[in-house]
Scaffold this motif. Sequence first.
Motif, PDB file in Angstrom:
ATOM      1  N   PHE A 138       8.959   0.219 -18.813  1.00 13.13           N
ATOM      2  CA  PHE A 138       9.979   1.320 -18.349  1.00 13.13           C
ATOM      3  C   PHE A 138       9.541   2.064 -17.254  1.00 13.13           C
ATOM      4  O   PHE A 138      10.201   2.907 -16.598  1.00 13.13           O
ATOM      5  CB  PHE A 138      10.822   2.188 -19.472  1.00 13.13           C
ATOM      6  CG  PHE A 138      11.347   1.671 -20.585  1.00 13.13           C
ATOM      7  CD1 PHE A 138      12.712   1.267 -20.201  1.00 13.13           C
ATOM      8  CD2 PHE A 138      11.013   1.005 -21.629  1.00 13.13           C
ATOM      9  CE1 PHE A 138      13.437   0.161 -21.010  1.00 13.13           C
ATOM     10  CE2 PHE A 138      11.793   0.517 -22.633  1.00 13.13           C
ATOM     11  CZ  PHE A 138      13.091   0.036 -22.397  1.00 13.13           C
ATOM     12  N   SER A 139       8.332   2.076 -17.154  1.00 14.91           N
ATOM     13  CA  SER A 139       7.720   2.428 -15.860  1.00 14.91           C
ATOM     14  C   SER A 139       6.277   1.517 -15.565  1.00 14.91           C
ATOM     15  O   SER A 139       5.906   0.869 -16.434  1.00 14.91           O
ATOM     16  CB  SER A 139       6.906   3.846 -16.086  1.00 14.91           C
ATOM     17  OG  SER A 139       6.133   4.132 -17.156  1.00 14.91           O
ATOM     18  N   PRO A 140       5.952   1.685 -14.383  1.00 15.12           N
ATOM     19  CA  PRO A 140       4.659   0.613 -14.017  1.00 15.12           C
ATOM     20  C   PRO A 140       3.513   0.955 -14.889  1.00 15.12           C
ATOM     21  O   PRO A 140       3.182   2.145 -15.084  1.00 15.12           O
ATOM     22  CB  PRO A 140       4.699   0.763 -12.541  1.00 15.12           C
ATOM     23  CG  PRO A 140       5.754   1.523 -12.056  1.00 15.12           C
ATOM     24  CD  PRO A 140       6.419   2.217 -13.036  1.00 15.12           C
ATOM     25  N   GLY A 146      11.341  -5.122  -5.283  1.00  8.83           N
ATOM     26  CA  GLY A 146      11.258  -6.030  -6.810  1.00  8.83           C
ATOM     27  C   GLY A 146      10.628  -4.842  -7.568  1.00  8.83           C
ATOM     28  O   GLY A 146       9.910  -3.902  -7.259  1.00  8.83           O
ATOM     29  N   ALA A 147      10.678  -5.239  -8.819  1.00  6.59           N
ATOM     30  CA  ALA A 147      10.253  -4.722 -10.031  1.00  6.59           C
ATOM     31  C   ALA A 147       8.816  -4.326  -9.815  1.00  6.59           C
ATOM     32  O   ALA A 147       7.958  -5.421  -9.485  1.00  6.59           O
ATOM     33  CB  ALA A 147      10.541  -5.434 -11.215  1.00  6.59           C
ATOM     34  N   VAL A 148       8.416  -3.168 -10.122  1.00  8.55           N
ATOM     35  CA  VAL A 148       7.030  -2.875  -9.839  1.00  8.55           C
ATOM     36  C   VAL A 148       6.142  -3.104 -11.040  1.00  8.55           C
ATOM     37  O   VAL A 148       6.553  -2.323 -12.254  1.00  8.55           O
ATOM     38  CB  VAL A 148       6.818  -1.433  -9.282  1.00  8.55           C
ATOM     39  CG1 VAL A 148       5.192  -1.071  -9.086  1.00  8.55           C
ATOM     40  CG2 VAL A 148       7.276  -1.331  -7.905  1.00  8.55           C
ATOM     41  N   ALA A 149       4.996  -4.007 -10.978  1.00 10.19           N
ATOM     42  CA  ALA A 149       4.532  -4.109 -12.279  1.00 10.19           C
ATOM     43  C   ALA A 149       3.290  -3.136 -12.563  1.00 10.19           C
ATOM     44  O   ALA A 149       3.357  -2.891 -13.674  1.00 10.19           O
ATOM     45  CB  ALA A 149       4.001  -5.482 -12.353  1.00 10.19           C
ATOM     46  N   ALA A 150       2.825  -2.548 -11.626  1.00 12.94           N
ATOM     47  CA  ALA A 150       1.486  -1.734 -11.768  1.00 12.94           C
ATOM     48  C   ALA A 150       1.137  -1.190 -10.396  1.00 12.94           C
ATOM     49  O   ALA A 150       1.563  -1.486  -9.378  1.00 12.94           O
ATOM     50  CB  ALA A 150       0.214  -2.754 -12.200  1.00 12.94           C
ATOM     51  N   GLN A 151       0.687   0.238 -10.571  1.00 16.78           N
ATOM     52  CA  GLN A 151       0.165   0.811  -9.505  1.00 16.78           C
ATOM     53  C   GLN A 151      -1.322   1.537  -9.746  1.00 16.78           C
ATOM     54  O   GLN A 151      -1.821   1.648 -10.999  1.00 16.78           O
ATOM     55  CB  GLN A 151       1.176   2.188  -9.465  1.00 16.78           C
ATOM     56  CG  GLN A 151       2.543   1.454  -9.031  1.00 16.78           C
ATOM     57  CD  GLN A 151       3.534   2.740  -8.741  1.00 16.78           C
ATOM     58  OE1 GLN A 151       3.518   3.668  -9.333  1.00 16.78           O
ATOM     59  NE2 GLN A 151       4.457   2.544  -7.875  1.00 16.78           N
ATOM     60  N   PRO A 194       0.971  -1.345   0.042  1.00 18.56           N
ATOM     61  CA  PRO A 194       0.084   0.015   0.135  1.00 18.56           C
ATOM     62  C   PRO A 194       0.833   1.107   0.098  1.00 18.56           C
ATOM     63  O   PRO A 194       0.575   2.146   0.929  1.00 18.56           O
ATOM     64  CB  PRO A 194      -0.798  -0.059   1.315  1.00 18.56           C
ATOM     65  CG  PRO A 194      -0.076  -0.951   2.159  1.00 18.56           C
ATOM     66  CD  PRO A 194       0.691  -1.743   1.474  1.00 18.56           C
ATOM     67  N   SER A 195       1.606   1.226  -1.042  1.00 21.44           N
ATOM     68  CA  SER A 195       2.168   2.626  -1.077  1.00 21.44           C
ATOM     69  C   SER A 195       2.709   2.747  -2.668  1.00 21.44           C
ATOM     70  O   SER A 195       2.598   1.857  -3.299  1.00 21.44           O
ATOM     71  CB  SER A 195       3.488   2.776  -0.576  1.00 21.44           C
ATOM     72  OG  SER A 195       4.749   2.157  -0.914  1.00 21.44           O
ATOM     73  N   ALA A 243      -1.120   2.239  -4.320  1.00 21.52           N
ATOM     74  CA  ALA A 243      -0.718   0.906  -4.054  1.00 21.52           C
ATOM     75  C   ALA A 243      -0.024   0.279  -5.135  1.00 21.52           C
ATOM     76  O   ALA A 243      -0.243   1.015  -6.481  1.00 21.52           O
ATOM     77  CB  ALA A 243      -1.991   0.017  -3.824  1.00 21.52           C
ATOM     78  N   SER A 244       0.846  -0.611  -5.031  1.00 22.22           N
ATOM     79  CA  SER A 244       1.528  -1.100  -6.017  1.00 22.22           C
ATOM     80  C   SER A 244       1.918  -2.636  -5.850  1.00 22.22           C
ATOM     81  O   SER A 244       1.471  -3.143  -4.991  1.00 22.22           O
ATOM     82  CB  SER A 244       3.224  -0.647  -5.892  1.00 22.22           C
ATOM     83  OG  SER A 244       3.458   0.794  -5.700  1.00 22.22           O
ATOM     84  N   VAL A 245       1.866  -3.377  -7.288  1.00 25.14           N
ATOM     85  CA  VAL A 245       1.932  -4.624  -7.330  1.00 25.14           C
ATOM     86  C   VAL A 245       3.140  -4.959  -7.836  1.00 25.14           C
ATOM     87  O   VAL A 245       3.644  -4.289  -8.924  1.00 25.14           O
ATOM     88  CB  VAL A 245       0.947  -5.547  -7.968  1.00 25.14           C
ATOM     89  CG1 VAL A 245       1.193  -6.937  -8.182  1.00 25.14           C
ATOM     90  CG2 VAL A 245      -0.650  -5.456  -7.453  1.00 25.14           C
ATOM     91  N   HIS A 246       3.949  -5.814  -7.124  1.00 23.02           N
ATOM     92  CA  HIS A 246       5.527  -5.844  -7.465  1.00 23.02           C
ATOM     93  C   HIS A 246       5.945  -7.452  -7.404  1.00 23.02           C
ATOM     94  O   HIS A 246       5.395  -8.050  -6.567  1.00 23.02           O
ATOM     95  CB  HIS A 246       6.351  -4.952  -6.742  1.00 23.02           C
ATOM     96  CG  HIS A 246       6.553  -5.263  -5.492  1.00 23.02           C
ATOM     97  ND1 HIS A 246       7.640  -6.065  -4.807  1.00 23.02           N
ATOM     98  CD2 HIS A 246       5.640  -5.053  -4.185  1.00 23.02           C
ATOM     99  CE1 HIS A 246       7.647  -6.423  -3.386  1.00 23.02           C
ATOM    100  NE2 HIS A 246       6.269  -5.866  -2.994  1.00 23.02           N
TER     101      HIS A 246
END
Length: 223
Positions: free
Chosen positions: A206-208, A148-153, A111-112, A136-139
């Motif tokens: 190159f960005s979420p 870890g690498a962030v897939a989406a926010q 949750p950030s 929120a972020s899923v990584h």
Amino acid sequence: MAPAPRIAVLVSGRGSNLQALLEAIAEGRLDAEIAGVFSDRPDAAALARVPPGLRWSANARGFPDRAAFDAALADAVAASAPDWVFCAGYMRILGEAFVRRFEGRLLNVHPSLLPRYKGLHTHARALEAGDAEHGASVHFVVPELDAGAVAAQVRIPVVAGDTPDTLAARLLPQEHRLVTAVMALAVAGRLAERDGQVLLDGQTLFSPLRLDSSGVLAPGSHG
């Protein structure tokens, strides 16, 4: 017909993100099945959201050390034959051996707006910093906490008078939307991680990805 992709879910609390996945599956928005729900807290409310045959839990204090608990957890998760492993409010830090065992198919929701506010108390920290946006972020999970690498926010505005509780309450439904959208990409074989970068349909992001108001994940800004 090929069997539906299988998701193992790790939980420690009430399981609202697990419930979001269950509802998306039931409504046909997520072509997957829950392979099992696994918890470090035998009294976690999330466990009651699935039938007994899909539940596994153990108190980590009953093991000689963290590595022993992680090994038992990893064996139980592996036995459920998951295609993906998703941490949905799992509050223990996973050891390197666990992470390596499921590398590239282990995701977490945080949750950030990572890389901001790794760890706990994210809502209070966003308010203390005077941020105009929170989210929120899923990584992908790596041994380092929330790194870890962030897939989406997904992003929400911070409004006047927000408290950590009000901010958390407004974010949670958006977090649920984010989780189901990302897992839909994952189980469709469209999401991957390689060398610390997220790939969508084989192309490096190159960005979420960013979840829009209609629930669609689209490329985010490069700023």
